[in-house]
Design a protein around this motif. Structure first.
Motif, mmCIF file in Angstrom:
data_model
loop_
_atom_site.group_PDB
_atom_site.id
_atom_site.type_symbol
_atom_site.label_atom_id
_atom_site.label_comp_id
_atom_site.label_asym_id
_atom_site.label_seq_id
_atom_site.Cartn_x
_atom_site.Cartn_y
_atom_site.Cartn_z
ATOM 1 N N ASP A 182 36.276 35.500 31.813
ATOM 2 C CA ASP A 182 36.926 35.748 33.102
ATOM 3 C C ASP A 182 35.978 35.468 34.260
ATOM 4 O O ASP A 182 36.352 34.833 35.258
ATOM 5 C CB ASP A 182 37.405 37.204 33.195
ATOM 6 N N ASN A 198 46.199 32.611 37.708
ATOM 7 C CA ASN A 198 46.854 32.908 38.983
ATOM 8 C C ASN A 198 46.028 33.865 39.824
ATOM 9 O O ASN A 198 45.954 33.738 41.047
ATOM 10 C CB ASN A 198 48.240 33.516 38.735
ATOM 11 N N THR A 199 45.400 34.831 39.159
ATOM 12 C CA THR A 199 44.603 35.829 39.874
ATOM 13 C C THR A 199 43.441 35.183 40.620
ATOM 14 O O THR A 199 43.210 35.467 41.802
ATOM 15 C CB THR A 199 44.075 36.886 38.890
ATOM 16 N N VAL A 200 42.692 34.312 39.951
ATOM 17 C CA VAL A 200 41.534 33.707 40.614
ATOM 18 C C VAL A 200 41.981 32.773 41.733
ATOM 19 O O VAL A 200 41.284 32.637 42.750
ATOM 20 C CB VAL A 200 40.629 32.969 39.608
ATOM 21 N N LYS A 221 57.272 38.831 32.793
ATOM 22 C CA LYS A 221 56.971 37.405 32.944
ATOM 23 C C LYS A 221 57.916 36.531 32.121
ATOM 24 O O LYS A 221 58.311 35.451 32.553
ATOM 25 C CB LYS A 221 55.521 37.132 32.529
ATOM 26 N N SER A 244 44.608 33.284 43.661
ATOM 27 C CA SER A 244 44.953 34.162 44.779
ATOM 28 C C SER A 244 43.698 34.699 45.450
ATOM 29 O O SER A 244 43.623 34.759 46.687
ATOM 30 C CB SER A 244 45.825 35.319 44.279
ATOM 31 N N LEU A 245 42.714 35.093 44.675
ATOM 32 C CA LEU A 245 41.477 35.626 45.245
ATOM 33 C C LEU A 245 40.770 34.588 46.103
ATOM 34 O O LEU A 245 40.125 34.920 47.107
ATOM 35 C CB LEU A 245 40.542 36.087 44.116
ATOM 36 N N SER A 270 47.407 34.860 32.657
ATOM 37 C CA SER A 270 47.742 35.238 34.031
ATOM 38 C C SER A 270 46.527 35.306 34.943
ATOM 39 O O SER A 270 46.666 35.271 36.169
ATOM 40 C CB SER A 270 48.472 36.591 34.046
ATOM 41 N N PHE A 271 45.324 35.378 34.372
ATOM 42 C CA PHE A 271 44.131 35.443 35.211
ATOM 43 C C PHE A 271 43.926 34.153 35.999
ATOM 44 O O PHE A 271 43.273 34.159 37.043
ATOM 45 C CB PHE A 271 42.891 35.731 34.352
ATOM 46 N N ASP A 281 36.229 32.605 37.234
ATOM 47 C CA ASP A 281 36.258 33.000 38.640
ATOM 48 C C ASP A 281 35.152 32.297 39.424
ATOM 49 O O ASP A 281 35.373 31.785 40.541
ATOM 50 C CB ASP A 281 36.096 34.513 38.746
#
Length: 548
Positions: A87, A116-118, A327, A120-121, A113-114, A91
């Motif tokens: 992860d 999408n998370t990175v 999802k 967005s961050l 799904s991570f 990132d």
């Protein structure tokens, strides 16, 4: 001033990252008197060897661990960057290359799904090319979208999480060829797939993410890596924190990745893959399962029917599975556990009844200055036997215990054989006894006692009591001092060491004219004596004390 030539990676990275100077940290401590990093001069309490060096900062990328991962993945060490799980390196890569509010990433849902998370961050838009009705990615559509949109980073996951399918290597390479940016291939589950890794066969713009959380059992330790062109790694090292791999992580990972431990890892991998196939075949018959997706990973995705009833049954059994309904409507993911855990899950699905005790398995890893020993025993399944101590005759003797004792045994040892065989024989025996004791558990229902072994001109009389009290006696005079590289004096010493950690009385009386036959009769005899002693019938404790 020497002009620094820009690399291909510099041309696509964030300009401020290319221009910046990396934070300068001292790195790994040396033999010098270190008064340069404001550290405590003392190790933390309790001040034992287990915390030695914890008061000193580690290197940003510890060399010994980086090289071990390089060997594991078949790449040069300068193509690896390590972080707190895959992860973190994912990132860091996005923060290194993607300009906020400008660059975009591309993925194909459903996927990890991570990603999408990175995005967005980092303030990146996401181009999603969703999979079809079978949840498989449309690789032609992905290639076309990459050609058209030229995202800075394209994410692929193979085997994919949560579907479990693998992406064909040809399709991955097509995406790399179409992209002017980076393609990230998440291979978190590659060890469970028959498809080979691309880590050592990458195009220049492909970054492969790997983790030690799944197969190697280090999820709580947090260690992962990205494998990429050195120009990419160099830029990422500017962004990753100065000390991303703590000293306890280094020590734990190096122990878990020691050469002998790999034999146990391989045994576990085989079990997990076999169990995945067994569970999938059973789930396909469940009234709660409408669609089951083929998996190359250590999990199975399925579409459920009568969801409320299924969740109620699982809750009653105190079993948790991953709910993906937010999802992918109606879908759940089941991780593969031990055979006993999988049976509990299958019972909750109403597919089997639990009518037998779990297999008795013990695993021991013993590391000293002289030896590194990894042992796995299964007292109830003799099918898996792999032995490699570096001493051919000793391997043959240990195989006799496994064969005649009716137990599975994986045993790999790296010892100081350049000195002699003493430490290898002794430490293997100690580890074997510890593993068998662990596997025996509370010993309820065991036979406890075992007796026998004629062999040609030789006779070995063996008595065993799994009493919990270590004791060993050995009577016998060998006509020679060695059998091959095996010193005959190590035969009684082996059984003394085994009795010590197993917590057993082992009594051997051997007569014969051939040292080879005499030693082999002892090992076979102990195996044959162990067979009834280890066997289980009922649940009574074989002791008037009520405990062994």
């Amino acid at each position: 001033m020497t002009k620094v030539e820009k690399t291909w990676a510099d041309a696509i990275a964030r300009p401020n990252i290319v221009a910046m100077t990396a934070y300068s940290a001292r790195g790994e401590s040396t033999g010098a008197l270190h008064l340069d990093a404001n550290e405590s001069p003392w190790a933390p309490p309790p001040g034992t060897a287990s915390v030695a060096g914890y008061n000193r900062y580690p290197a940003q990328q510890p060399g010994v661990l980086r090289q071990r991962l390089a060997d594991l993945y078949g790449v040069p060490s300068d193509e690896i960057i390590m972080g707190r799980g895959a992860d973190e390196v994912i990132d860091v890569l996005v923060r290194t290359f993607c300009v906020p509010e400008k660059d975009r990433i591309l993925l194909s849902s459903p996927t990890f799904s991570f990603f999408n998370t990175v995005a967005s961050l980092q303030g990146c838009d996401v181009i999603d090319i969703p999979g079809g009705g079978d949840l498989m990615p449309d690789m032609d559509a992905i290639v076309a979208a990459v050609l058209r949109e030229q995202p800075k980073v394209t994410f692929l996951c193979s085997p994919n999480n949560p579907t479990g399918h693998s992406i064909d290597e040809v399709d991955i390479l097509r995406v790399c060829e179409a992209s002017n940016g980076l393609v990230v291939l998440d291979e978190a589950y590659i060890e469970f797939s028959d498809q080979p890794s691309l880590a050592a066969r990458r195009p220049q713009n492909l970054v492969v993410a790997r983790t030690l959380s799944k197969l190697y059992g280090l999820a709580g330790v947090r260690l992962g890596a990205a494998i990429a062109d050195p120009a990419v790694i160099k830029l990422m090292l500017k962004v990753i924190p100065p000390y991303p791999v703590p000293k306890p992580v280094i020590d734990t990972a190096m122990s878990a990745l020691a050469a002998p431990a790999m034999a146990v890892v391989e045994a576990r991998r085989a079990i997990l893959k076999s169990e995945r196939d067994r569970v999938a075949a059973q789930l396909a018959q469940s009234d709660f399962v409408e669609t089951l997706y083929p998996s190359d990973a250590n999990f199975i995705l399925f579409k459920a029917v009568n969801e409320a009833a299924l969740l109620s049954r699982l809750a009653t059994a105190n079993i948790r599975i991953r709910d993906f309904r937010s999802k992918i409507p109606g879908h759940f993911r089941l991780s593969i556990g031990t055979p006993e855990e999988n049976d509990l899950a299958l019972a909750a699905f109403g597919l089997i009844e639990i009518n037998q005790a779990p297999q008795r398995v013990g695993e021991v890893f013993r590391t000293t200055k002289e030896t590194d020993v990894a042992i796995r025993v299964n007292l109830d399944d003799p099918t898996a036997v792999r032995i490699d101590t570096g001493l051919g005759f000793y391997d043959h003797m240990l195989e006799q215990i496994a064969k005649h004792g009716g137990i599975g045994l994986t045993c790999v040892v790296k010892g100081d054989l350049e000195i002699d065989a003493h430490h290898t024989v002794e430490d293997t025996a100690l580890a074997l006894g510890s593993a068998m004791k662990q596997a025996l558990g509370d010993k309820a229902g065991i036979g406890r006692y075992g007796f026998v072994m004629p062999m040609d001109e030789t006779q070995a009389r063996v008595a065993i009591d799994l009493s919990g009290r270590p004791a060993a006696t050995f009577k016998g005079d060998f006509p020679t001092d060695h059998v091959g590289e095996f010193a005959v004096e190590m035969c009684p010493h082996f059984f003394q060491s085994l009795a010590q950690t197993l917590g057993a009385a082992i009594q051997i009386d051997v007569e014969g004219e051939n040292s080879h036959h005499m030693i082999e009769a002892c090992f076979k005899g102990v195996g044959r004596a162990l067979r009834p002693a280890l066997s289980v019938s009922g649940t009574d404790m074989p002791s008037t004390k009520g405990v062994l």
